[in-house]
Design an enzyme around this catalytic site. Structure first.
Site, mmCIF file in Angstrom:
data_model
loop_
_atom_site.group_PDB
_atom_site.id
_atom_site.type_symbol
_atom_site.label_atom_id
_atom_site.label_comp_id
_atom_site.label_asym_id
_atom_site.label_seq_id
_atom_site.Cartn_x
_atom_site.Cartn_y
_atom_site.Cartn_z
ATOM 1 N N SER A 519 -14.665 -5.656 6.469
ATOM 2 C CA SER A 519 -14.568 -7.163 6.229
ATOM 3 C C SER A 519 -16.127 -7.599 6.034
ATOM 4 O O SER A 519 -16.653 -7.428 5.113
ATOM 5 C CB SER A 519 -14.064 -8.056 7.332
ATOM 6 O OG SER A 519 -13.677 -9.099 7.186
ATOM 7 N N HIS A 631 -5.254 -6.208 6.518
ATOM 8 C CA HIS A 631 -6.884 -6.299 6.840
ATOM 9 C C HIS A 631 -6.998 -5.431 8.249
ATOM 10 O O HIS A 631 -8.048 -5.261 8.676
ATOM 11 C CB HIS A 631 -7.107 -7.749 6.924
ATOM 12 C CG HIS A 631 -8.495 -8.118 6.871
ATOM 13 N ND1 HIS A 631 -9.484 -7.808 5.690
ATOM 14 C CD2 HIS A 631 -9.369 -8.675 7.613
ATOM 15 C CE1 HIS A 631 -10.555 -7.994 6.077
ATOM 16 N NE2 HIS A 631 -10.659 -8.451 7.413
#
Length: 657
Positions: A519, A631
């Site tokens: 991320s 994610h």
């Protein structure tokens, strides 16, 4: 003889979460989660523990996932959610034993609930289609034909969910426990959240934003609602995020947690108390330069659900605080008295207290303890273990104790972090070092168990992980400092960490350095390899490479870029300046690119752009895509894909380091 940590240890580790004390404080229930390797899924069951005898008993045995257990006020029943019908439904189990009774069969499941104090009703919130009821059957196309979807707002998709239904709203309702009758309490095309039920059963705290366009509505007003008249009183209606409301035992006060938008998502959360008689509120933690809540990132605990705040009978408060790399339980009063109730160097990820505040049950982890439940005497701090699910694992496996470090980063600021020696370390030998960078950026590494870090150490590598500026738990100035400066002093902090490690630890081979992160950590990995050649290998995960395209493809892009960079599509020069893709020609480090197909937070096109650009320039790179993953793959992803991800990471660094 101990063995080294392996990837498949994920199937041995047990996650112990969500302890809930009975009303008399003599027993508790909690959730234990494990991964079933054969079924390739997570299984979570309800457990019971007697605090006097320490006897632990498993109460459910399904292959589903149990969550959010709650006692009735008389201690005779426990409610919980379970996905036995694919979607979460509500169940009630007698504390004396027997089969759990299913209370709901809602078309789209149930999100949250609270017992009414009488024990005869349960309040809840759940999704419902406009014009339908909770129990109407889900609409399905018999021949499975695809259909177009009309989008009229910007906030139309979300990671882990996908497209957000345009005609679906969250409503509050109530169930009669005896008859099963369901009554919808709220109405209109709005998304309500049930926050709390008063101890006299006459009032609710509900969150709702009734603005017509919610694309830029970054707040949810909290309302005090009369159950009989539905009359509403505003508790707070300000920009920012507020929630976790809880009534004091006398119903005179409502505590809640929230953060304004002074520093956008970098703003510290505070603990507030609203006086229901006077209509005013106070900020209990105003003098503390640390955020209320748990901001730790790790990869072990599943569905940890620590309360935002817990009251005692004498109107004292307990709450979690992220401070200096720890998450500690804190005590507070409305007069401003604040002090820690748990020690340093650990992670409190779940807790509950007896009504008198004398005893707590805490879920505790540290760097070499995957997490267990303890009963703690508040006055003395004395603890006794209640569970030992991971005890055998800890005894059989060589876990490396990280060493806390503090060094000078950019602008001569103190930066904190940890360094781990390789497992089986031998004095006089040289070892590779892997730098692991967290996401967020407004999160933090902490004193908690991290399987991935231990796995890296088990490969014979040192591990360096730090909290550069932008990380939580140090100060408001520190966490805010990254905004508008991505790739600036945050990059310098990480490079200073490497310099410090090389100067202080002679066992590190400076020619065998690796770097990885996910991320924001993936963004920083991309930035590092395009701005320095110090690393021999790098692996970027669920990363950001191009802030210009991120604006339109991420589920948060259209506002996150403005919040973090002070720029939108009217200022593409600024977005491009902070984009690693701009500097792709300078990349000389072999780069592994890992990305999930269903990542809506940092969509996979970010990886595709980076990969094709590097390949077209003849750079050394490989691209691995993970189907059906979002994610959160490293933490909650499909188990076999979590193993494959770790296989790719370790394989890449073995090849080059």
């Amino acid at each position: 003889m101990t063995k080294k940590v392996e990837m498949t240890d994920l199937f041995q580790l047990q996650s112990v979460t969500d302890p809930q004390l009975s009303p008399d404080g003599n027993e508790a229930v909690f959730i234990k989660t494990h991964i079933d390797e054969k079924k390739n899924t997570y299984i979570a069951n309800l457990y019971h523990v007697d605090l006097a005898t320490k006897e632990t008993t498993q109460w459910t045995y399904g292959i589903d996932r149990i969550s959010l257990p709650k006692w009735s006020a008389d201690g005779k029943q426990i409610a919980f959610l379970a996905n036995r019908e694919e979607k979460n439904q509500l169940y009630i189990l007698s504390a004396r034993g027997g089969e759990a009774k299913q209370m709901t069969s809602f078309a789209y499941g149930i999100s949250n609930y609270r017992w009414a104090p009488c024990g005869k009703k349960i309040w809840f919130d759940a999704p419902v289609k406009e014009g339908k009821t909770f129990t109407d059957e889900e609409e399905k196309d018999d021949d499975n034909r695809p259909h177009s979807v009309r989008i009229t707002n910007m906030n139309y998709k979300m990671d882990r969910i996908g497209l957000v239904p345009q005609d679906m709203f969250q409503q509050v309702g109530v169930i009669d426990v005896e008859s099963g009758e369901v009554t919808q309490f709220t109405e209109g095309s709005f998304k309500y959240s049930l926050q709390a039920v008063s101890n006299d059963g006459k009032q609710l705290v509900i969150g709702v934003n009734r603005q017509e366009n919610l694309d830029y509505a970054f707040h949810t007003p909290l309302l005090l609602v009369d159950v009989e008249t539905k009359e509403e009183t505003v508790i707070i209606d300000e920009d920012g995020h507020y929630g976790g409301a809880c009534f004091s035992f006398d119903d005179n006060y409502i505590a809640f947690v929230g953060a304004d938008r002074t520093f956008e998502i970098a703003s510290h959360a505070n603990l507030y108390v609203y006086d229901t008689k006077r209509g005013n509120r106070i900020n209990v933690t105003e003098c503390m330069d640390a955020p209320v809540g748990d901001h730790t990132v790790a990869d072990h605990q599943q569905a940890a659900n620590a309360p935002s705040v817990v009251w005692t009978k004498d109107n004292h408060l307990y709450f979690p605080l992220s401070t200096m790399g720890d998450v500690r339980l804190y005590f507070g009063t409305m007069e401003g008295e604040l002090y820690p109730a748990t020690p340093e160097n650990e992670h409190i990820y779940g807790y509950d207290l007896t009504k008198d505040g004398a005893t707590a049950i805490v879920a505790v982890s540290n760097a070499t303890n995957p997490g267990e439940l303890y009963v703690q005497t508040i006055a003395t701090g004395e603890r006794v273990a209640l569970t030992s699910f991971n005890e055998q694992y800890v005894q059989e496996v060589e876990l490396v104790e990280p060493e806390a470090i503090v060094f000078k980063g950019a602008l001569d600021w103190d930066v904190h972090g940890w360094i781990m020696k390789p497992a089986g370390f031998e004095e006089g030998k040289k070892y590779p070092l892997v730098v692991n960078i967290h996401g967020g950026p407004h999160a933090m590494y902490g004193n908690t168990f991290f399987h991935e870090m231990q796995l890296f150490a088990a490969q014979g590598w040192g591990v360096l992980y730090v909290n550069p500026r932008g990380s939580h738990s140090y100060s408001q100035l520190f966490v805010d400092a990254v905004r508008g400066d991505y790739g600036g002093n945050d990059f310098k902090d990480i490079m200073a960490a490497v310099d410090y490690a090389l100067s202080e630890y002679g066992w590190i081979d400076e020619n065998r350095l690796g770097v990885t992160g996910g991320s924001y950590g993936g963004f920083m990995t991309n930035w590092i390899v395009s701005h320095t050649n110090r690393f021999k290998a790098a692996a970027t995960q669920r990363s950001i490479s191009n802030w210009i395209s991120f604006f339109g493809v991420s589920d948060i892009g259209y506002y996150f870029t403005d919040w973090e960079h002070g720029a939108d599509m009217t200022d593409v020069e600024t977005l491009w300046k902070h984009s690693p893709l701009k500097y792709a020609k300078d990349v000389e480090t072999p780069l592994l690119i890992l990305h999930s197909e269903k990542d809506f937070r940092c969509p996979i096109e970010q990886a595709e752009q980076l990969y094709i650009t590097l390949k077209s320039m003849g750079k050394e790179t490989e691209f691995v895509r993970f189907p059906e993953a979002d994610h959160n793959l490293p933490r909650t992803g499909i188990p076999n894909l979590r193993i494959e991800r770790l296989t790719e990471l370790t394989g890449w660094f073995k090849k080059y380091l």
